[in-house]
Design a protein around this motif. Structure first.
Motif, PDB file in Angstrom:
ATOM      1  N   LEU A  41       0.835  -1.198   0.000  1.00  0.00           N
ATOM      2  CA  LEU A  41       0.000   0.000   0.000  1.00  0.00           C
ATOM      3  C   LEU A  41       0.867   1.245   0.000  1.00  0.00           C
ATOM      4  CD1 LEU A  41      -2.635  -0.854   2.756  1.00  0.00           C
ATOM      5  CD2 LEU A  41      -2.989  -0.846   0.300  1.00  0.00           C
ATOM      6  N   ALA A  42       0.452   2.225  -0.760  1.00  0.00           N
ATOM      7  CA  ALA A  42       1.126   3.523  -0.758  1.00  0.00           C
ATOM      8  C   ALA A  42       0.064   4.600  -0.694  1.00  0.00           C
ATOM      9  CB  ALA A  42       1.980   3.696  -2.006  1.00  0.00           C
ATOM     10  N   THR A  43       0.298   5.554   0.154  1.00  0.00           N
ATOM     11  CA  THR A  43      -0.602   6.695   0.239  1.00  0.00           C
ATOM     12  C   THR A  43       0.231   7.955   0.078  1.00  0.00           C
ATOM     13  OG1 THR A  43      -0.378   6.837   2.640  1.00  0.00           O
ATOM     14  CG2 THR A  43      -2.163   5.484   1.792  1.00  0.00           C
ATOM     15  N   GLY A  44      -0.389   8.997  -0.352  1.00  0.00           N
ATOM     16  CA  GLY A  44       0.341  10.243  -0.497  1.00  0.00           C
ATOM     17  C   GLY A  44      -0.528  11.297  -1.158  1.00  0.00           C
ATOM     18  N   LEU A  45      -0.089  12.498  -1.049  1.00  0.00           N
ATOM     19  CA  LEU A  45      -0.823  13.613  -1.631  1.00  0.00           C
ATOM     20  C   LEU A  45      -0.244  13.905  -3.010  1.00  0.00           C
ATOM     21  CD1 LEU A  45      -1.004  15.881   1.533  1.00  0.00           C
ATOM     22  CD2 LEU A  45      -2.753  14.340   0.637  1.00  0.00           C
ATOM     23  N   THR A  46      -0.566  13.042  -3.950  1.00  0.00           N
ATOM     24  CA  THR A  46      -0.094  13.231  -5.314  1.00  0.00           C
ATOM     25  C   THR A  46      -1.151  12.727  -6.281  1.00  0.00           C
ATOM     26  OG1 THR A  46       1.640  12.747  -6.910  1.00  0.00           O
ATOM     27  CG2 THR A  46       1.124  11.007  -5.350  1.00  0.00           C
ATOM     28  N   HIS A  47      -1.171  13.302  -7.448  1.00  0.00           N
ATOM     29  CA  HIS A  47      -2.068  12.840  -8.498  1.00  0.00           C
ATOM     30  C   HIS A  47      -1.286  12.045  -9.540  1.00  0.00           C
ATOM     31  CE1 HIS A  47      -5.467  15.069  -6.971  1.00  0.00           C
ATOM     32  NE2 HIS A  47      -4.677  16.111  -6.815  1.00  0.00           N
ATOM     33  N   ASP A  48      -0.027  11.729  -9.220  1.00  0.00           N
ATOM     34  CA  ASP A  48       0.838  10.994 -10.131  1.00  0.00           C
ATOM     35  C   ASP A  48       0.646   9.496  -9.895  1.00  0.00           C
ATOM     36  OD1 ASP A  48       2.873   9.851 -11.595  1.00  0.00           O
ATOM     37  OD2 ASP A  48       4.417  11.251 -10.907  1.00  0.00           O
ATOM     38  N   ALA A  49      -0.179   8.875 -10.732  1.00  0.00           N
ATOM     39  CA  ALA A  49      -0.498   7.453 -10.565  1.00  0.00           C
ATOM     40  C   ALA A  49       0.749   6.574 -10.688  1.00  0.00           C
ATOM     41  CB  ALA A  49      -1.550   7.034 -11.589  1.00  0.00           C
ATOM     42  N   GLU A  50       1.653   6.927 -11.586  1.00  0.00           N
ATOM     43  CA  GLU A  50       2.872   6.127 -11.761  1.00  0.00           C
ATOM     44  C   GLU A  50       3.731   6.155 -10.501  1.00  0.00           C
ATOM     45  OE1 GLU A  50       5.108   6.548 -15.361  1.00  0.00           O
ATOM     46  OE2 GLU A  50       3.278   6.863 -16.532  1.00  0.00           O
ATOM     47  N   LYS A  51       3.829   7.311  -9.859  1.00  0.00           N
ATOM     48  CA  LYS A  51       4.599   7.420  -8.624  1.00  0.00           C
ATOM     49  C   LYS A  51       3.968   6.571  -7.523  1.00  0.00           C
ATOM     50  CE  LYS A  51       6.418  10.621  -5.203  1.00  0.00           C
ATOM     51  NZ  LYS A  51       6.595  12.019  -4.813  1.00  0.00           N
ATOM     52  N   LEU A  52       2.650   6.645  -7.379  1.00  0.00           N
ATOM     53  CA  LEU A  52       1.971   5.829  -6.372  1.00  0.00           C
ATOM     54  C   LEU A  52       2.155   4.340  -6.646  1.00  0.00           C
ATOM     55  CD1 LEU A  52      -1.347   7.745  -5.644  1.00  0.00           C
ATOM     56  CD2 LEU A  52       0.566   7.346  -4.075  1.00  0.00           C
ATOM     57  N   LEU A  53       2.123   3.955  -7.925  1.00  0.00           N
ATOM     58  CA  LEU A  53       2.325   2.552  -8.281  1.00  0.00           C
ATOM     59  C   LEU A  53       3.737   2.097  -7.915  1.00  0.00           C
ATOM     60  CD1 LEU A  53       1.080   0.047  -9.494  1.00  0.00           C
ATOM     61  CD2 LEU A  53       1.783   0.850 -11.746  1.00  0.00           C
ATOM     62  N   ARG A  54       4.740   2.940  -8.173  1.00  0.00           N
ATOM     63  CA  ARG A  54       6.119   2.604  -7.795  1.00  0.00           C
ATOM     64  C   ARG A  54       6.255   2.467  -6.280  1.00  0.00           C
ATOM     65  NH1 ARG A  54       7.302   6.445 -11.690  1.00  0.00           N
ATOM     66  NH2 ARG A  54       7.772   7.991 -10.096  1.00  0.00           N
ATOM     67  N   LEU A  55       5.612   3.365  -5.530  1.00  0.00           N
ATOM     68  CA  LEU A  55       5.658   3.302  -4.071  1.00  0.00           C
ATOM     69  C   LEU A  55       4.931   2.058  -3.552  1.00  0.00           C
ATOM     70  CD1 LEU A  55       5.033   7.061  -3.250  1.00  0.00           C
ATOM     71  CD2 LEU A  55       7.187   5.801  -3.001  1.00  0.00           C
ATOM     72  N   ALA A  56       3.812   1.707  -4.169  1.00  0.00           N
ATOM     73  CA  ALA A  56       3.091   0.492  -3.768  1.00  0.00           C
ATOM     74  C   ALA A  56       3.929  -0.746  -4.067  1.00  0.00           C
ATOM     75  CB  ALA A  56       1.748   0.418  -4.485  1.00  0.00           C
ATOM     76  N   ASP A  57       4.658  -0.728  -5.166  1.00  0.00           N
ATOM     77  CA  ASP A  57       5.547  -1.844  -5.500  1.00  0.00           C
ATOM     78  C   ASP A  57       6.658  -1.970  -4.450  1.00  0.00           C
ATOM     79  OD1 ASP A  57       6.368  -3.959  -7.350  1.00  0.00           O
ATOM     80  OD2 ASP A  57       8.100  -2.662  -7.754  1.00  0.00           O
ATOM     81  N   ARG A  58       7.195  -0.832  -4.005  1.00  0.00           N
ATOM     82  CA  ARG A  58       8.214  -0.843  -2.955  1.00  0.00           C
ATOM     83  C   ARG A  58       7.630  -1.393  -1.649  1.00  0.00           C
ATOM     84  NH1 ARG A  58      10.929   4.596  -0.890  1.00  0.00           N
ATOM     85  NH2 ARG A  58      10.427   5.172  -3.024  1.00  0.00           N
ATOM     86  N   ALA A  59       6.395  -1.010  -1.343  1.00  0.00           N
ATOM     87  CA  ALA A  59       5.732  -1.506  -0.137  1.00  0.00           C
ATOM     88  C   ALA A  59       5.481  -3.011  -0.226  1.00  0.00           C
ATOM     89  CB  ALA A  59       4.414  -0.759   0.088  1.00  0.00           C
ATOM     90  N   LEU A  60       5.133  -3.497  -1.418  1.00  0.00           N
ATOM     91  CA  LEU A  60       4.941  -4.933  -1.612  1.00  0.00           C
ATOM     92  C   LEU A  60       6.252  -5.674  -1.371  1.00  0.00           C
ATOM     93  CD1 LEU A  60       3.275  -7.382  -2.494  1.00  0.00           C
ATOM     94  CD2 LEU A  60       3.832  -6.791  -4.868  1.00  0.00           C
ATOM     95  N   TYR A  61       7.347  -5.140  -1.879  1.00  0.00           N
ATOM     96  CA  TYR A  61       8.660  -5.744  -1.650  1.00  0.00           C
ATOM     97  C   TYR A  61       8.974  -5.787  -0.151  1.00  0.00           C
ATOM     98  CZ  TYR A  61      13.654  -6.602  -1.892  1.00  0.00           C
ATOM     99  OH  TYR A  61      14.907  -7.120  -1.706  1.00  0.00           O
ATOM    100  N   GLN A  62       8.621  -4.730   0.581  1.00  0.00           N
ATOM    101  CA  GLN A  62       8.824  -4.714   2.032  1.00  0.00           C
ATOM    102  C   GLN A  62       8.035  -5.825   2.709  1.00  0.00           C
ATOM    103  OE1 GLN A  62       7.713  -0.796   3.316  1.00  0.00           O
ATOM    104  NE2 GLN A  62       9.590   0.161   2.565  1.00  0.00           N
ATOM    105  N   ALA A  63       6.795  -6.030   2.266  1.00  0.00           N
ATOM    106  CA  ALA A  63       5.950  -7.083   2.852  1.00  0.00           C
ATOM    107  C   ALA A  63       6.561  -8.455   2.597  1.00  0.00           C
ATOM    108  CB  ALA A  63       4.537  -7.014   2.279  1.00  0.00           C
ATOM    109  N   LYS A  64       7.051  -8.675   1.396  1.00  0.00           N
ATOM    110  CA  LYS A  64       7.655  -9.966   1.067  1.00  0.00           C
ATOM    111  C   LYS A  64       8.960 -10.168   1.823  1.00  0.00           C
ATOM    112  CE  LYS A  64       5.564 -10.555  -3.441  1.00  0.00           C
ATOM    113  NZ  LYS A  64       5.797 -10.826  -4.865  1.00  0.00           N
ATOM    114  N   THR A  65       9.758  -9.119   1.966  1.00  0.00           N
ATOM    115  CA  THR A  65      11.020  -9.210   2.696  1.00  0.00           C
ATOM    116  C   THR A  65      10.778  -9.502   4.175  1.00  0.00           C
ATOM    117  OG1 THR A  65      12.077  -7.683   1.159  1.00  0.00           O
ATOM    118  CG2 THR A  65      13.137  -7.961   3.295  1.00  0.00           C
ATOM    119  N   ALA A  66       9.674  -9.001   4.712  1.00  0.00           N
ATOM    120  CA  ALA A  66       9.358  -9.193   6.131  1.00  0.00           C
ATOM    121  C   ALA A  66       8.774 -10.574   6.418  1.00  0.00           C
ATOM    122  CB  ALA A  66       8.391  -8.107   6.593  1.00  0.00           C
ATOM    123  N   GLY A  67       8.661 -11.413   5.411  1.00  0.00           N
ATOM    124  CA  GLY A  67       8.197 -12.767   5.653  1.00  0.00           C
ATOM    125  C   GLY A  67       6.971 -13.154   4.866  1.00  0.00           C
ATOM    126  N   ARG A  68       6.540 -12.341   3.967  1.00  0.00           N
ATOM    127  CA  ARG A  68       5.369 -12.616   3.128  1.00  0.00           C
ATOM    128  C   ARG A  68       4.102 -12.737   3.954  1.00  0.00           C
ATOM    129  NH1 ARG A  68       7.135 -14.252  -2.203  1.00  0.00           N
ATOM    130  NH2 ARG A  68       9.387 -14.405  -2.183  1.00  0.00           N
TER     131      ARG A  68
END
Length: 83
Positions: A41-68
């Protein structure tokens, strides 16, 4: 596993609940079925969908690194500090 133990407001809380519900085994045509899921999940005050998608991808990687089977979440202040 450890992600669902932390209470979070809003979308984080809903994602934790989704993980919990999917991990519970259910009878399906007489068979036991369960699912494990990692959510980013990524939240933020932006209208840039690509940026939010990149941040959500980073958050997904964090979830998987923490043990899935959990939720990774990037908060608005973290998203602004680390674009």
């Amino acid at each position: 596993p450890g992600h669902a133990a932390r209470p979070r407001p809003g979308a984080g809380q809903r994602a934790d609940l989704l993980c919990l519900r999917l991990r519970r085994a259910r009878g399906l045509w007489g068979l036991e079925a369960a699912a494990r899921v990692s959510i980013g999940l990524a939240t933020g005050l932006t209208h840039d969908a690509e940026k939010l998608l990149r941040l959500a991808d980073r958050a997904l990687y964090q979830a998987k690194t923490a043990g899935r089977d959990g939720v990774g979440m990037i908060e608005p202040t973290a998203a602004l500090a680390n674009p």
